[in-house]
Design a protein around this motif. Structure first.
Motif, PDB file in Angstrom:
ATOM      1  N   SER A  38       1.915   9.211  -6.146  1.00  0.00           N
ATOM      2  CA  SER A  38       2.237  10.588  -5.788  1.00  0.00           C
ATOM      3  C   SER A  38       3.164  11.263  -6.794  1.00  0.00           C
ATOM      4  O   SER A  38       3.290  12.488  -6.806  1.00  0.00           O
ATOM      5  CB  SER A  38       2.890  10.630  -4.395  1.00  0.00           C
ATOM      6  OG  SER A  38       4.225  10.116  -4.426  1.00  0.00           O
ATOM      7  N   ILE A  39       3.826  10.474  -7.642  1.00  0.00           N
ATOM      8  CA  ILE A  39       4.724  11.030  -8.655  1.00  0.00           C
ATOM      9  C   ILE A  39       3.886  11.480  -9.847  1.00  0.00           C
ATOM     10  O   ILE A  39       3.124  10.685 -10.405  1.00  0.00           O
ATOM     11  CB  ILE A  39       5.771   9.993  -9.106  1.00  0.00           C
ATOM     12  CG1 ILE A  39       6.593   9.504  -7.913  1.00  0.00           C
ATOM     13  CG2 ILE A  39       6.692  10.586 -10.172  1.00  0.00           C
ATOM     14  CD1 ILE A  39       7.560   8.374  -8.252  1.00  0.00           C
TER      15      ILE A  39
ATOM     16  N   ASN B 270      13.994  14.133  -2.462  1.00  0.00           N
ATOM     17  CA  ASN B 270      13.324  14.037  -3.764  1.00  0.00           C
ATOM     18  C   ASN B 270      13.214  15.366  -4.488  1.00  0.00           C
ATOM     19  O   ASN B 270      12.818  15.414  -5.654  1.00  0.00           O
ATOM     20  CB  ASN B 270      11.930  13.426  -3.590  1.00  0.00           C
ATOM     21  CG  ASN B 270      11.992  11.980  -3.128  1.00  0.00           C
ATOM     22  OD1 ASN B 270      12.769  11.187  -3.644  1.00  0.00           O
ATOM     23  ND2 ASN B 270      11.176  11.645  -2.132  1.00  0.00           N
ATOM     24  N   GLU B 271      13.563  16.446  -3.799  1.00  0.00           N
ATOM     25  CA  GLU B 271      13.554  17.776  -4.420  1.00  0.00           C
ATOM     26  C   GLU B 271      14.921  18.156  -4.965  1.00  0.00           C
ATOM     27  O   GLU B 271      15.056  19.155  -5.685  1.00  0.00           O
ATOM     28  CB  GLU B 271      13.103  18.811  -3.383  1.00  0.00           C
ATOM     29  CG  GLU B 271      11.716  18.539  -2.827  1.00  0.00           C
ATOM     30  CD  GLU B 271      11.408  19.392  -1.601  1.00  0.00           C
ATOM     31  OE1 GLU B 271      12.213  20.311  -1.303  1.00  0.00           O
ATOM     32  OE2 GLU B 271      10.393  19.136  -0.945  1.00  0.00           O
TER      33      GLU B 271
ATOM     34  N   PHE C  19      12.924   7.214  -6.222  1.00  0.00           N
ATOM     35  CA  PHE C  19      12.100   8.067  -5.366  1.00  0.00           C
ATOM     36  C   PHE C  19      12.179   7.498  -3.957  1.00  0.00           C
ATOM     37  O   PHE C  19      11.898   6.314  -3.736  1.00  0.00           O
ATOM     38  CB  PHE C  19      10.654   8.075  -5.862  1.00  0.00           C
ATOM     39  CG  PHE C  19       9.783   9.097  -5.210  1.00  0.00           C
ATOM     40  CD1 PHE C  19       9.707  10.389  -5.708  1.00  0.00           C
ATOM     41  CD2 PHE C  19       9.030   8.770  -4.085  1.00  0.00           C
ATOM     42  CE1 PHE C  19       8.895  11.341  -5.106  1.00  0.00           C
ATOM     43  CE2 PHE C  19       8.215   9.708  -3.480  1.00  0.00           C
ATOM     44  CZ  PHE C  19       8.152  11.000  -3.987  1.00  0.00           C
ATOM     45  N   PHE C  20      12.577   8.326  -2.995  1.00  0.00           N
ATOM     46  CA  PHE C  20      12.891   7.845  -1.649  1.00  0.00           C
ATOM     47  C   PHE C  20      11.786   8.216  -0.664  1.00  0.00           C
ATOM     48  O   PHE C  20      11.271   9.340  -0.674  1.00  0.00           O
ATOM     49  CB  PHE C  20      14.224   8.426  -1.181  1.00  0.00           C
ATOM     50  CG  PHE C  20      15.360   8.149  -2.131  1.00  0.00           C
ATOM     51  CD1 PHE C  20      16.000   6.923  -2.133  1.00  0.00           C
ATOM     52  CD2 PHE C  20      15.771   9.111  -3.047  1.00  0.00           C
ATOM     53  CE1 PHE C  20      17.032   6.658  -3.017  1.00  0.00           C
ATOM     54  CE2 PHE C  20      16.804   8.857  -3.928  1.00  0.00           C
ATOM     55  CZ  PHE C  20      17.439   7.624  -3.916  1.00  0.00           C
ATOM     56  N   ILE C  21      11.439   7.259   0.205  1.00  0.00           N
ATOM     57  CA  ILE C  21      10.409   7.492   1.209  1.00  0.00           C
ATOM     58  C   ILE C  21      10.927   7.060   2.578  1.00  0.00           C
ATOM     59  O   ILE C  21      11.559   6.015   2.715  1.00  0.00           O
ATOM     60  CB  ILE C  21       9.101   6.742   0.877  1.00  0.00           C
ATOM     61  CG1 ILE C  21       9.369   5.242   0.649  1.00  0.00           C
ATOM     62  CG2 ILE C  21       8.418   7.353  -0.334  1.00  0.00           C
ATOM     63  CD1 ILE C  21       8.106   4.425   0.441  1.00  0.00           C
TER      64      ILE C  21
ATOM     65  N   GLU D 245       0.841  -1.201   0.000  1.00  0.00           N
ATOM     66  CA  GLU D 245       0.000   0.000   0.000  1.00  0.00           C
ATOM     67  C   GLU D 245       0.880   1.256   0.000  1.00  0.00           C
ATOM     68  O   GLU D 245       0.589   2.226  -0.713  1.00  0.00           O
ATOM     69  CB  GLU D 245      -0.903  -0.017   1.226  1.00  0.00           C
ATOM     70  CG  GLU D 245      -1.903   1.116   1.276  1.00  0.00           C
ATOM     71  CD  GLU D 245      -2.833   1.009   2.477  1.00  0.00           C
ATOM     72  OE1 GLU D 245      -3.589   1.972   2.708  1.00  0.00           O
ATOM     73  OE2 GLU D 245      -2.798  -0.023   3.181  1.00  0.00           O
ATOM     74  N   ILE D 246       1.954   1.227   0.773  1.00  0.00           N
ATOM     75  CA  ILE D 246       2.888   2.361   0.810  1.00  0.00           C
ATOM     76  C   ILE D 246       3.529   2.560  -0.555  1.00  0.00           C
ATOM     77  O   ILE D 246       3.619   3.694  -1.058  1.00  0.00           O
ATOM     78  CB  ILE D 246       3.969   2.123   1.896  1.00  0.00           C
ATOM     79  CG1 ILE D 246       3.364   2.252   3.289  1.00  0.00           C
ATOM     80  CG2 ILE D 246       5.136   3.102   1.725  1.00  0.00           C
ATOM     81  CD1 ILE D 246       4.316   1.865   4.407  1.00  0.00           C
ATOM     82  N   PHE D 247       3.971   1.481  -1.163  1.00  0.00           N
ATOM     83  CA  PHE D 247       4.606   1.585  -2.477  1.00  0.00           C
ATOM     84  C   PHE D 247       3.622   2.135  -3.519  1.00  0.00           C
ATOM     85  O   PHE D 247       3.984   2.991  -4.339  1.00  0.00           O
ATOM     86  CB  PHE D 247       5.128   0.228  -2.927  1.00  0.00           C
ATOM     87  CG  PHE D 247       6.443  -0.173  -2.305  1.00  0.00           C
ATOM     88  CD1 PHE D 247       7.492   0.720  -2.198  1.00  0.00           C
ATOM     89  CD2 PHE D 247       6.642  -1.469  -1.832  1.00  0.00           C
ATOM     90  CE1 PHE D 247       8.704   0.353  -1.639  1.00  0.00           C
ATOM     91  CE2 PHE D 247       7.851  -1.853  -1.271  1.00  0.00           C
ATOM     92  CZ  PHE D 247       8.884  -0.934  -1.166  1.00  0.00           C
TER      93      PHE D 247
END
Length: 323
Positions: free
Chosen positions: A122-123, A155-156, A212-214, A114-116
């Motif tokens: 979100s991208i 990510n920025e 993309f890092f979380i 679900e997180i992935f």
């Protein structure tokens, strides 16, 4: 020849996530991994287990699981060839859009998929093709985070800076990749090599795609046992094998011959000394293998030759104490 066994729901699946589990002699832990997948809050997945020539009773464990599970599962049995070959077979057999690989003694957190999925969503669609993976964090079996968090603004940052920041972040991670990209970029399968650093592939992909890092936990990393799926590579043993020396020689030659790609992943002098040492140990018994893995693209051969004399002396001590 590979033997392929399907669960009853395999042919009826149209999964978004393919979860691949390479396994070697993990009959005592594989059910823990499988249970963590079946307990996911997001259910649109398929499971692919690739047995890399196990010699324990894992076949009985997996077959019993296949009879009971409602999940779509593909069980592939192959001869031992190293974890990189098991990974390649797993990803090529996958049908999902996203690809997750987990060790056969670890667990996914209950909401990992679900997180992935939320991270991918979100991208912005117009830039999503620039990314090859989502990278999340891990915790150990005691609940402690394995390493450090990513910088909050990672990510920025420009990709070069974000990539360097990731490399400097200690600890274990877990990625969720675009399956199509992974299928187009398999692990090398050099003859005579059974294990090597997976950064051999990741470093090349980082030159073409972003990650993309979380800062969310997606994996429970168990520290007991041996993490390497290889019959001859056992980090619990103090003594090294000839096979480990061959693995090390190939890995070092690959990195040194492509130094622009790998210079951020390993240190130069330890790598060239390791190459020289492995070559010195193998030069008599595996002369042909050494000839097949020279430093042909390496520009600093003078530095290599400077290491020969000290390595020659050190190799005798190394063989006596470690081989």
């Amino acid at each position: 020849m590979n033997q392929i066994i399907k669960s009853k729901n395999w042919n009826n699946s149209n999964a978004l996530f393919s979860i691949v589990i390479p396994v070697y002699n993990r009959s005592n832990t594989i059910l823990r991994t499988l249970s963590s997948i079946e307990n996911q809050t997001y259910k649109n997945y398929e499971i692919i287990v690739v047995d890399d020539g196990s010699t324990d009773d894992i076949d009985e464990v997996i077959l019993t699981f296949l009879d009971k599970t409602e999940s779509p599962v593909l069980y592939i049995k192959k001869e031992n060839g190293g974890v990189h070959t098991a990974r390649n077979i797993g990803v090529m057999s996958s049908r999902g859009e996203y690809y997750v690989e987990i060790d056969s003694d670890d667990e996914l957190t209950t909401n990992a998929l679900e997180i992935f999925k939320n991270a991918w969503d979100s991208i912005p669609t117009e830039i999503r093709e620039e990314y090859r993976e989502i990278v999340g964090l891990c915790k150990d079996e005691k609940g402690n985070i394995c390493g450090t968090f990513f910088p909050s603004n990672i990510n920025e940052l420009p990709w070069k800076d974000a990539h360097e920041a990731c490399i400097k972040t200690d600890g274990e991670h877990l990625g969720c990749s675009i399956a199509k990209i992974r299928k187009e970029n398999l692990f090398p399968e050099p003859q005579g090599v059974t294990f090597y650093n997976e950064n051999i592939l990741w470093a090349k992909l980082a030159r073409k795609y972003k990650s993309f890092f979380i800062n969310k936990i997606v994996r429970i990393y168990h520290t007991e046992g041996d993490d390497h799926l290889n019959t001859v590579l056992d980090k619990t043993k103090k003594r090294k094998t000839i096979q480990q020396c061959k693995n090390g020689l190939w890995e070092c030659s690959c990195m040194l011959n492509n130094w622009r790609i790998y210079k951020n992943y390993v240190s130069f002098f330890p790598t060239i000394i390791r190459y020289s040492l492995m070559k010195q140990i193998l030069r008599k018994t595996n002369k042909e293998f050494c000839q097949e893995n020279p430093l042909k693209g390496f520009k600093n051969l003078s530095i290599y030759y400077l290491t020969i004399i000290p390595v020659l002396l050190f190799s005798y001590c190394y063989k006596a104490k470690r081989m």
